[in-house]
Design a protein around this motif. Sequence first.
Motif, PDB file in Angstrom:
ATOM      1  N   CYS A 136      -1.196   2.200   4.523  1.00 52.24           N
ATOM      2  CA  CYS A 136      -2.659   2.281   4.595  1.00 52.24           C
ATOM      3  C   CYS A 136      -3.293   1.982   3.243  1.00 52.24           C
ATOM      4  O   CYS A 136      -4.299   1.256   3.159  1.00 52.24           O
ATOM      5  CB  CYS A 136      -3.094   3.664   5.082  1.00 52.24           C
ATOM      6  N   LEU A 140      -5.905  -1.018   2.351  1.00 51.89           N
ATOM      7  CA  LEU A 140      -7.282  -0.701   2.000  1.00 51.89           C
ATOM      8  C   LEU A 140      -7.646  -1.029   0.554  1.00 51.89           C
ATOM      9  O   LEU A 140      -8.790  -1.390   0.269  1.00 51.89           O
ATOM     10  CB  LEU A 140      -7.557   0.786   2.250  1.00 51.89           C
ATOM     11  N   SER A 141      -6.696  -0.927  -0.353  1.00 47.23           N
ATOM     12  CA  SER A 141      -7.041  -1.043  -1.770  1.00 47.23           C
ATOM     13  C   SER A 141      -6.781  -2.421  -2.360  1.00 47.23           C
ATOM     14  O   SER A 141      -7.185  -2.705  -3.493  1.00 47.23           O
ATOM     15  CB  SER A 141      -6.301   0.010  -2.596  1.00 47.23           C
ATOM     16  N   VAL A 173     -12.410   3.322  -3.199  1.00 50.31           N
ATOM     17  CA  VAL A 173     -11.787   3.548  -1.888  1.00 50.31           C
ATOM     18  C   VAL A 173     -11.695   5.056  -1.666  1.00 50.31           C
ATOM     19  O   VAL A 173     -11.015   5.757  -2.409  1.00 50.31           O
ATOM     20  CB  VAL A 173     -10.383   2.910  -1.809  1.00 50.31           C
ATOM     21  N   SER A 177     -11.154   7.194   4.083  1.00 48.44           N
ATOM     22  CA  SER A 177     -10.786   5.931   4.726  1.00 48.44           C
ATOM     23  C   SER A 177      -9.275   5.845   4.941  1.00 48.44           C
ATOM     24  O   SER A 177      -8.809   5.300   5.941  1.00 48.44           O
ATOM     25  CB  SER A 177     -11.267   4.740   3.897  1.00 48.44           C
ATOM     26  N   CYS A 181      -7.274   5.791   8.533  1.00 46.35           N
ATOM     27  CA  CYS A 181      -6.184   4.851   8.830  1.00 46.35           C
ATOM     28  C   CYS A 181      -4.977   5.588   9.395  1.00 46.35           C
ATOM     29  O   CYS A 181      -4.305   5.098  10.311  1.00 46.35           O
ATOM     30  CB  CYS A 181      -5.806   4.101   7.555  1.00 46.35           C
TER      31      CYS A 181
END
Length: 257
Positions: A136, A140-141, A173, A177, A181
């Motif tokens: 995740c 995301l990052s 981030v 979030s 995920c």
Amino acid sequence: MKLLVHLSVFLLFCTHKSSGISHPKPACRYPPSQWCRSLEIAIECKVQKQCMEVNATRTLLQSVPPVSVTLYYESLCPACRVFITQQLFPTWTMLQDIMTVTLVPYGNAKEISSGNSPFTCQHGEPECRGNLIEACIIHLSKHSAFQIIYCMESAADVLGAAQSCLQLYAPSVSWSSVDSCLTTGLGYKLMHANAAMTRALNPPHTHVPWVTFNGEYSTDYEDKAMSSLFHLVCQLYKGPKPPACTGAQVKLDRSFC
């Protein structure tokens, strides 16, 4: 030599003297790894001149494709953690202009059709959660993912360090979030993709860490990677060797605090 590394360390610890006492220079709100991502950030962090030099060097190197290094690993595998912290991350720090790193957390896990989790892992449920968290975070990052994974894998408690490592290297981030995920099914989709990538390896992987270079695996590459990944990446890069590989000195505009 990756100039941004020296720039980050040099400026981050810059101090001035007043009445015999050293005071840390206030840092900008971006981590050093992002200082040269845009002109706006460079101006805010007061490193635009240094970033121009870094970007000029990077442009010369980008005319040749970088060495693609893909690591298939497990979040709690001791050998994987050693490779990430002692070989892969230090090499990438120095040579990131001529190499790309893809992280695939899955390793010797297995997909199953029943139970609370669709995966079983070599080092138990905590490793399955660690793999999921890292998948995740990688999703995301984006550009900060490797720093975050290194931060986690070098910590005594890999899972416990996740939130603080995310905040340190990707403050934009949110942990919510990542949590979303983990709980909405996106994480399992990412893990299924990692499982498919791992199963598609040719030859099939027999252990982790398993490293491919430009999509290829060989025992010779593996032996060299485990002993000196830095020299192997320099050897595989087809373009002009950067100063870090050759030991050549680079004349830069030097500034001091």
